[in-house]
Write an enzyme that holds these catalytic residues in place. Structure first.
Site, PDB file in Angstrom:
ATOM      1  N   THR A 181       0.822  -1.215   0.000  1.00 35.21           N
ATOM      2  CA  THR A 181       0.000   0.000   0.000  1.00 35.21           C
ATOM      3  C   THR A 181       0.853   1.262   0.000  1.00 35.21           C
ATOM      4  OG1 THR A 181      -1.354   1.365   1.487  1.00 35.21           O
ATOM      5  CG2 THR A 181      -0.313  -0.529   2.467  1.00 35.21           C
ATOM      6  N   SER A 190      -1.235   3.675  10.497  1.00 31.20           N
ATOM      7  CA  SER A 190      -2.134   2.732  11.187  1.00 31.20           C
ATOM      8  C   SER A 190      -1.360   1.437  11.402  1.00 31.20           C
ATOM      9  CB  SER A 190      -3.395   2.433  10.361  1.00 31.20           C
ATOM     10  OG  SER A 190      -3.142   1.396   9.427  1.00 31.20           O
ATOM     11  N   TYR A 246      -2.478  -1.518  10.578  1.00 34.15           N
ATOM     12  CA  TYR A 246      -2.593  -2.276   9.315  1.00 34.15           C
ATOM     13  C   TYR A 246      -1.460  -1.884   8.373  1.00 34.15           C
ATOM     14  CZ  TYR A 246      -3.685  -2.364   4.394  1.00 34.15           C
ATOM     15  OH  TYR A 246      -3.559  -2.475   3.023  1.00 34.15           O
ATOM     16  N   HIS A 247      -1.290  -0.566   8.175  1.00 31.42           N
ATOM     17  CA  HIS A 247      -0.235  -0.130   7.245  1.00 31.42           C
ATOM     18  C   HIS A 247       1.151  -0.544   7.746  1.00 31.42           C
ATOM     19  CE1 HIS A 247      -3.558   2.600   5.936  1.00 31.42           C
ATOM     20  NE2 HIS A 247      -3.061   2.308   4.768  1.00 31.42           N
ATOM     21  N   LYS A 253       2.034  -3.844   6.551  1.00 29.04           N
ATOM     22  CA  LYS A 253       2.450  -3.865   5.142  1.00 29.04           C
ATOM     23  C   LYS A 253       3.923  -3.456   5.015  1.00 29.04           C
ATOM     24  CE  LYS A 253      -0.737  -4.614   2.471  1.00 29.04           C
ATOM     25  NZ  LYS A 253      -1.345  -5.898   2.060  1.00 29.04           N
TER      26      LYS A 253
END
Ligand SMILES: NC(=O)c1ccc[n+]([C@@H]2O[C@H](COP(=O)([O-])OP(=O)(O)OC[C@H]3O[C@@H](n4cnc5c(N)ncnc54)[C@H](O)[C@@H]3O)[C@@H](O)[C@H]2O)c1
Length: 394
Positions: A157, A192, A194-195, A198
């Protein structure tokens, strides 16, 4: 050519499966229904019901004669991942129940993909960290042990880079320090958890590429919009899942749904937050072009997968204009930003690599957005206002 899609039931996974199947590839999909199950657990509505992965594969076969093999399994379990390389795959649906051999290309979508989800509380944070990192690490070890030539296309991302006050390069940055030069991964600072997973994925993959000479493409993708692809147009039951809630809905999809149901467009804070966006059909193209031109062994190739940039205010303006032209009374409302993020900032990413390998961008024109309004309108009766905004705080 045999393609294995990890996360094949998802928003991007299912359209990717049909896309490659339609082009003559042998396609296998694997998924554990995590996305659907978490939507049920958190009670977020989808715009329309979506048949199970097995039902969709059967419908696809009835309508096209083509086979998409389905495995329902959890890729955090190493043996599930490893079965795709050493045999022993347990197909949940296939016409021929035989092992298709080591995949030529693997597309890795199988992750928990929502930033707000990863910050609901420690439980969902742990789930995101555990799931995403275990799937990626299991994949790296399976490649090391059985398939160092298989090309992995992972979808990362743009959020890995955050919003730095310098131009964002495609994955790498050459740095001169005290008279010496070297090339490093572009500095990353996620906003975040989530990021952050990644970023950690990229680190895991870069480690595996350096140690074991793997070949990996990491696509730094921006938020995707849209639901129709060429293949889904043959039958509505083949349309991909579509969320319009704050947790799983991406911003363009959310704004259109809000406009259709008369819910003011939720602009967080000043609305100057700028990101790169792309049409779901361009995700398919980007993955296909990456598949056609694999990197060499020992290369982690990184592309920035966006086609244009918009601020939140600009997206709200387009949704407002298009909605009004279709007769909707669209209102835009700035609300207190539940997230910790810069609301005004510099943003200048490079995104040339995918164009150079043959991707032909589609842009978010008023016509494209009007087309999405028309699909959402068909399911207006299903839209639940109560799930649109809950205010998950960072
Ligand atoms: N949709 C976007 O706008 C967007 C933008 C940037 C990056 N991405 C990335 O693209 C990928 C796909 O995103 P998406 O929007 O299709 O998400 P999605 O949640 O719809 O798809 C991911 C799929 O993987 C499955 N999955 C998750 N963990 C699994 C596991 N342990 N075992 C088996 N299956 C598992 C889920 O059930 C889901 O069906 C994700 O990695 C996401 O981070 C998406």
């Amino acid at each position: 050519m045999h393609i294995l899609i990890l996360g094949g039931d998802g928003y991007l996974g299912w359209p990717t499966a049909m896309y490659f199947s339609n082009r003559g590839y042998d396609v296998t999909v694997v998924d554990n229904y995590m996305r659907r199950n978490t939507c049920t657990e958190l009670d977020v509505g989808m715009l329309y019901p979506v048949p199970t992965l097995i039902e969709r594969a059967k419908i696809w076969h009835e309508l096209t004669g083509k086979e998409i093999k389905v495995v329902i399994g959890d890729l955090t379990q190493p043996e599930v991942m490893r079965s795709f390389f050493k045999g022993g795959v347990e197909y949940s649906w296939a016409i021929e129940n035989s092992f298709t051999g080591i995949p030529d290309t693997m597309i890795h979508y199988a992750e928990q993909p929502s930033a707000p989800f990863s910050l609901i509380n420690y439980k969902y944070a742990n789930l995101t960290l555990g799931n995403n990192l275990l799937v990626t690490n299991n994949l790296m070890f399976a490649l090391k042990d059985f398939a160092r030539d298989t090309h992995v296309i992972h979808v990362g991302t743009m959020g890995e880079y955050g919003t730095p006050n310098i131009d964002i390069e495609e994955g790498w940055l050459e740095i001169e320090h005290k008279g010496r030069k070297d090339k490093f991964l572009f500095p990353r600072q996620a906003s975040s958890l989530y990021h952050t997973t990644k970023i950690m994925d990229t680190d895991l993959m870069w480690f595996a590429v350096r140690m074991w000479d793997l070949r990996i493409t990491d696509l730094m993708q921006g938020p995707v919009y849209g639901m129709e692809t060429e293949d889904s147009k043959i039958d509505d039951r083949l349309m991909t899942l579509f969320n319009y809630d704050e947790i799983f809905g991406t911003i363009v999809n959310r704004f259109i749904t809000q406009a259709v149901v008369g819910y003011p467009l939720t602009v967080y804070g000043k609305g100057g937050q700028t990101r790169g966006y792309l049409n779901i059909n361009d995700t398919l193209q980007c993955v296909h072009m990456s598949e056609k031109t694999p990197p060499k062994k020992g290369e982690l190739r990184i592309f920035n997968q966006i086609m244009e940039t918009f601020s939140v205010n600009q997206l709200a303006e387009i949704a407002c204009r298009v909605g009004k032209s279709l007769g909707y009374d669209v209102e835009v409302k700035s609300i207190v930003n539940p997230r910790r993020e810069a609301e005004e900032h510099y943003y200048n990413p490079v995104y040339q690599g995918l164009i150079d390998i043959g991707v032909n961008p589609h842009y978010l024109t008023d016509d494209v957005m009007a087309g999405m309004f028309k699909v959402v309108e068909r399911y207006k009766a299903n839209i639940r206002k109560d799930v649109i905004f809950r205010g998950i705080k960072w």
